[in-house]
Design a protein around this motif. Structure first.
Motif, PDB file in Angstrom:
ATOM      1  N   GLY A  37       2.157  41.003   7.690  1.00 56.98           N
ATOM      2  CA  GLY A  37       0.920  40.432   7.165  1.00 56.98           C
ATOM      3  C   GLY A  37       0.769  40.726   5.683  1.00 56.98           C
ATOM      4  N   ARG A  38      -0.031  39.911   5.000  1.00 55.42           N
ATOM      5  CA  ARG A  38      -0.312  40.154   3.576  1.00 55.42           C
ATOM      6  C   ARG A  38      -1.024  41.480   3.415  1.00 55.42           C
ATOM      7  NH1 ARG A  38      -0.905  36.040  -0.244  1.00 55.42           N
ATOM      8  NH2 ARG A  38      -1.789  37.647  -1.583  1.00 55.42           N
ATOM      9  N   ALA A  39      -0.688  42.192   2.361  1.00 55.25           N
ATOM     10  CA  ALA A  39      -1.244  43.518   2.129  1.00 55.25           C
ATOM     11  C   ALA A  39      -2.577  43.455   1.405  1.00 55.25           C
ATOM     12  CB  ALA A  39      -0.266  44.357   1.315  1.00 55.25           C
ATOM     13  N   SER A  67     -10.685  46.027   1.501  1.00 51.82           N
ATOM     14  CA  SER A  67     -10.282  45.486   2.802  1.00 51.82           C
ATOM     15  C   SER A  67      -9.763  44.065   2.744  1.00 51.82           C
ATOM     16  CB  SER A  67     -11.464  45.553   3.777  1.00 51.82           C
ATOM     17  OG  SER A  67     -11.905  46.882   3.938  1.00 51.82           O
ATOM     18  N   TYR A  68     -10.298  43.242   1.842  1.00 51.33           N
ATOM     19  CA  TYR A  68     -10.022  41.809   1.907  1.00 51.33           C
ATOM     20  C   TYR A  68      -9.221  41.228   0.754  1.00 51.33           C
ATOM     21  CZ  TYR A  68     -13.382  41.927   5.713  1.00 51.33           C
ATOM     22  OH  TYR A  68     -14.011  42.210   6.888  1.00 51.33           O
ATOM     23  N   ILE A  69      -9.273  41.822  -0.427  1.00 50.22           N
ATOM     24  CA  ILE A  69      -8.493  41.271  -1.538  1.00 50.22           C
ATOM     25  C   ILE A  69      -7.011  41.447  -1.254  1.00 50.22           C
ATOM     26  CG2 ILE A  69      -7.877  41.568  -3.971  1.00 50.22           C
ATOM     27  CD1 ILE A  69     -10.748  42.182  -4.572  1.00 50.22           C
ATOM     28  N   LYS A  70      -6.247  40.358  -1.314  1.00 50.59           N
ATOM     29  CA  LYS A  70      -4.838  40.391  -0.965  1.00 50.59           C
ATOM     30  C   LYS A  70      -3.966  40.651  -2.203  1.00 50.59           C
ATOM     31  CE  LYS A  70      -5.760  39.429   3.299  1.00 50.59           C
ATOM     32  NZ  LYS A  70      -5.649  40.504   4.325  1.00 50.59           N
ATOM     33  N   LEU A  71      -2.987  41.511  -2.018  1.00 51.49           N
ATOM     34  CA  LEU A  71      -2.041  41.838  -3.070  1.00 51.49           C
ATOM     35  C   LEU A  71      -0.778  40.989  -2.915  1.00 51.49           C
ATOM     36  CD1 LEU A  71      -2.340  45.744  -2.911  1.00 51.49           C
ATOM     37  CD2 LEU A  71      -3.542  44.171  -4.443  1.00 51.49           C
TER      38      LEU A  71
END
Length: 346
Positions: A64-66, A23-27
């Motif tokens: 938004g960031r994925a 859910s939170y780590i951004k790619l």
């Protein structure tokens, strides 16, 4: 028994960690989706302006960031688009710098809309031109070798500039291998350089489309004064794509005639103070957003009949989602006004 309980707790904790990671780590990607269609009348108020039975609305794209979860979900969403970071932000550009660039682009678009609408309505409008400034450069492209952020560009091939849109329109007509002469000022010193037109790296192009340019973004610095006065609450809107619809809303409020004809009208496209309408990104997502809002008419940049234009993509998306919304091609502000002039009152 105790070992089983410990094992269950350990599995539960690991499960939470995995869920948080998904859910939170951004790619290194952004995901764009259909946004909203927002009526402009509440955020644009001409002093003593006329009311309309219908509305003009701008359309937006949500971005938004994925996260891992968001990236996976976008794979199954026909109208979600996954973009590498370097297609959204310039190299080494911070989130704050990106946001500031988008707001500056909106500011320039707003000023062009004001100048155009007030001029067409025969109202008083003056502008003090302070120059066209380099906003950002793409690393590895030709302009990065000669120009720096903050340089004031005022001529291209000897042609004096009055807006960033003029520069973009001129350079877009060039092809790879051509050269342009750019005259600019840096710290009070005037300079002229020759810059080649080159292909953008594939990582910076969308949908595999080949594009060429010099790798620069510009912003117009000017002060616009109008009469009657106007209030625009656009602080939370970024980018230049609302230009066309803002110019129509302002013009409609300035003129006694109701150009909405009672319809809910949405659309998109950049606007130059001379009236040219330019293409934007995310047209399919904006068609979806407009349809969900109940829009009956949608203005889409035609790009002078160019193959694969915003208009062509908009028509295809409209068919795909089976909307009854009428898609109208426009190349200039006058195209939209002429269409509305001939529209029967609802």
């Amino acid at each position: 028994m105790r070992n089983k309980r410990k094992g269950a707790i350990r599995a539960f904790v690991i499960g939470i960690i995995i869920a948080m990671a998904i859910s939170y780590i951004k790619l290194p990607y952004y995901v764009t989706k259909p946004g909203n269609a927002s009526a402009l009348e509440p955020i644009i108020k001409v002093d003593g302006g006329y009311d309309s039975a219908g509305s003009f609305s701008l359309t937006t794209v949500s971005i938004g960031r994925a996260s891992i979860l968001g990236y996976l979900a976008a794979q199954f969403d026909e109208y979600a688009e996954i973009l590498p970071m370097n297609q959204v932000k310039a190299p080494e550009e911070s989130d704050e710098e990106y946001l500031n660039r988008q707001l500056k682009l909106m500011e320039g678009s707003q000023e062009s809309a004001l100048i155009l609408a007030y001029h067409k309505a025969g109202k008083e409008v003056t502008s003090k031109f302070n120059g066209v400034y380099v906003n950002s450069l793409i690393k590895g492209m030709p302009a990065a070798k000669s120009l720096k952020a903050g340089d004031r560009v005022y001529e291209v091939d000897g042609k004096a500039l009055k807006s960033s849109e003029e520069f973009v329109s001129y350079v877009e007509k060039k092809k790879e291998g051509d050269q342009v002469s750019i005259t600019f000022e840096r710290r009070g010193s005037k300079r002229t350089v020759t810059v080649a037109i080159a292909k953008f790296p594939e990582s910076l192009t969308k949908g595999g489309q080949s594009r060429a340019g010099i790798g620069i973004t510009l912003m117009t610095d000017r002060e616009v004064t109008v009469n009657p006065d106007i209030k625009l609450d656009t602080e939370d809107i970024g980018g230049p794509s609302a230009g066309l619809m803002m110019s129509l809303e302002i013009y409609d409020q300035l003129t006694k005639e109701d150009y909405t004809r009672g319809y809910q009208i949405a659309g998109t496209g950049t606007i130059a103070e001379t009236g040219e309408v330019g293409p934007i990104g995310g047209i399919s997502q904006k068609i979806v957003a407009a349809d969900k809002s109940g829009a009956e008419i949608f203005f889409a940049p035609s790009e002078n009949g160019k193959k694969g234009s915003n208009y062509e993509e908009a028509v295809k998306t409209a068919k795909d989602i089976k909307t009854k919304m009428k898609i109208v091609p426009v190349d200039r502000f006058s195209d939209a006004v002429n269409y509305l002039d001939q529209l029967k009152v609802k």
